[in-house]
Structures are given as C-alpha cells and as structure tokens.
Design a protein around this motif. Sequence first.
Motif, mmCIF file in Angstrom:
data_model
loop_
_atom_site.group_PDB
_atom_site.id
_atom_site.type_symbol
_atom_site.label_atom_id
_atom_site.label_comp_id
_atom_site.label_asym_id
_atom_site.label_seq_id
_atom_site.Cartn_x
_atom_site.Cartn_y
_atom_site.Cartn_z
ATOM 1 N N HIS A 69 0.818 -1.215 0.000
ATOM 2 C CA HIS A 69 0.000 0.000 0.000
ATOM 3 C C HIS A 69 0.858 1.273 0.000
ATOM 4 N N GLN A 70 2.081 1.190 0.530
ATOM 5 C CA GLN A 70 2.968 2.355 0.471
ATOM 6 C C GLN A 70 3.442 2.580 -0.961
ATOM 7 N N ARG A 71 3.798 1.534 -1.667
ATOM 8 C CA ARG A 71 4.199 1.668 -3.075
ATOM 9 C C ARG A 71 3.031 2.244 -3.870
ATOM 10 N N THR A 72 1.815 1.769 -3.616
ATOM 11 C CA THR A 72 0.627 2.268 -4.307
ATOM 12 C C THR A 72 0.414 3.756 -4.032
ATOM 13 N N LEU A 73 0.608 4.173 -2.788
ATOM 14 C CA LEU A 73 0.453 5.587 -2.426
ATOM 15 C C LEU A 73 1.402 6.465 -3.239
ATOM 16 N N PHE A 74 2.661 6.093 -3.301
ATOM 17 C CA PHE A 74 3.641 6.892 -4.041
ATOM 18 C C PHE A 74 3.392 6.835 -5.543
ATOM 19 N N ALA A 75 2.951 5.687 -6.047
ATOM 20 C CA ALA A 75 2.663 5.559 -7.483
ATOM 21 C C ALA A 75 1.419 6.359 -7.868
ATOM 22 N N THR A 76 0.376 6.282 -7.064
ATOM 23 C CA THR A 76 -0.874 6.982 -7.355
ATOM 24 C C THR A 76 -0.681 8.495 -7.381
ATOM 25 N N THR A 77 0.173 8.993 -6.506
ATOM 26 C CA THR A 77 0.421 10.438 -6.435
ATOM 27 C C THR A 77 1.490 10.892 -7.424
ATOM 28 N N GLY A 78 2.145 9.953 -8.084
ATOM 29 C CA GLY A 78 3.200 10.302 -9.032
ATOM 30 C C GLY A 78 4.539 10.582 -8.375
ATOM 31 N N LEU A 79 4.604 10.446 -7.064
ATOM 32 C CA LEU A 79 5.854 10.742 -6.356
ATOM 33 C C LEU A 79 6.921 9.682 -6.584
ATOM 34 N N ASP A 80 6.540 8.525 -7.083
ATOM 35 C CA ASP A 80 7.548 7.505 -7.376
ATOM 36 C C ASP A 80 8.439 7.913 -8.540
ATOM 37 N N ASP A 81 7.997 8.877 -9.333
ATOM 38 C CA ASP A 81 8.828 9.422 -10.411
ATOM 39 C C ASP A 81 9.656 10.615 -9.948
ATOM 40 N N TYR A 82 9.372 11.112 -8.767
ATOM 41 C CA TYR A 82 10.006 12.334 -8.267
ATOM 42 C C TYR A 82 11.014 12.050 -7.156
ATOM 43 N N ILE A 83 10.631 11.200 -6.231
ATOM 44 C CA ILE A 83 11.477 10.856 -5.083
ATOM 45 C C ILE A 83 12.045 9.463 -5.298
ATOM 46 N N ASP A 84 13.342 9.283 -5.019
ATOM 47 C CA ASP A 84 13.951 7.957 -5.112
ATOM 48 C C ASP A 84 13.373 7.076 -4.014
ATOM 49 N N LEU A 85 12.795 5.946 -4.403
ATOM 50 C CA LEU A 85 12.215 5.009 -3.462
ATOM 51 C C LEU A 85 13.071 3.754 -3.387
ATOM 52 N N ILE A 86 13.257 3.253 -2.184
ATOM 53 C CA ILE A 86 13.967 2.017 -1.928
ATOM 54 C C ILE A 86 12.942 1.039 -1.359
ATOM 55 N N GLN A 87 12.793 -0.109 -1.982
ATOM 56 C CA GLN A 87 11.854 -1.117 -1.482
ATOM 57 C C GLN A 87 12.554 -1.963 -0.421
ATOM 58 N N ALA A 88 11.991 -1.959 0.785
ATOM 59 C CA ALA A 88 12.551 -2.792 1.860
ATOM 60 C C ALA A 88 12.297 -4.259 1.541
ATOM 61 N N PRO A 89 13.210 -5.127 1.952
ATOM 62 C CA PRO A 89 13.014 -6.564 1.705
ATOM 63 C C PRO A 89 11.819 -7.113 2.462
#
Length: 110
Positions: free
Chosen positions: A90-110
């Motif tokens: 749901h955190q990945r979805t939040l950043f993707a839905t808002t478009g912030l995944d293209d703006y802020i570098d995201l690191i996926q925790a294991p």
Amino acid sequence: MSGRSTHHLSIEVERGRNAARLVVDGDLDRSSTGELRDIGIGLVDACEHVSVDVVAASVIDSAALGVLIELHRAARAAGCRFDVTIGPAHQRTLFATTGLDDYIDLIQAP
C-alpha cells in the motif's frame, strides 16, 4: 542513535559519517509532520545522504507527502542525496498513485 517521539510517532535518527537515516514508526500525519520536517531539514544541510524509512509508518497522509517533497527539494538544493524506504504494497501504491515515485527515489525494503 537518538530518538524523539510524540503521542503517535517515533523518529529514530541513525547517523553515519556523512549520512543519516530517519526511521519513522507510527502515524505520519498532519499533527506529526513538523517533527519530521525539523529533523530532516537540519540533516540535509549537514549530510551528503539522507534516507527516510517509512516502512513502519501506519499512516502517511497528504501532509506527510508534502514534507517528503519539501525534504527532497531541500536536499537537492543542498547537494544532498535523498531517498525514502518503503515497505508494504500500500505504500508503493500511495507513491505511485500520487506520481511521487517518479520524483522521489524510493527504496523497497526486503
């Protein structure tokens, strides 16, 4: 390592030589974003790399996203690398839905 907490939020600060990691636990919402902003702004001016770990954040609202954008901009202006570590889907979805995944570098925790 040092920690600060409010009623529903804890932020642990882990410092290295030129880097810092802020580990958020609890509700990252309008009532608690000031603390994250204050800590983060001080660190981007003093570090080469700042990472905010929101994996354990139970709530991330629009005010929190605004602070992450503000920290990203401040880091860029200071020549500091900035990223956010996320966990649940749901955190990945939040950043993707808002478009912030293209703006802020995201690191996926294991």
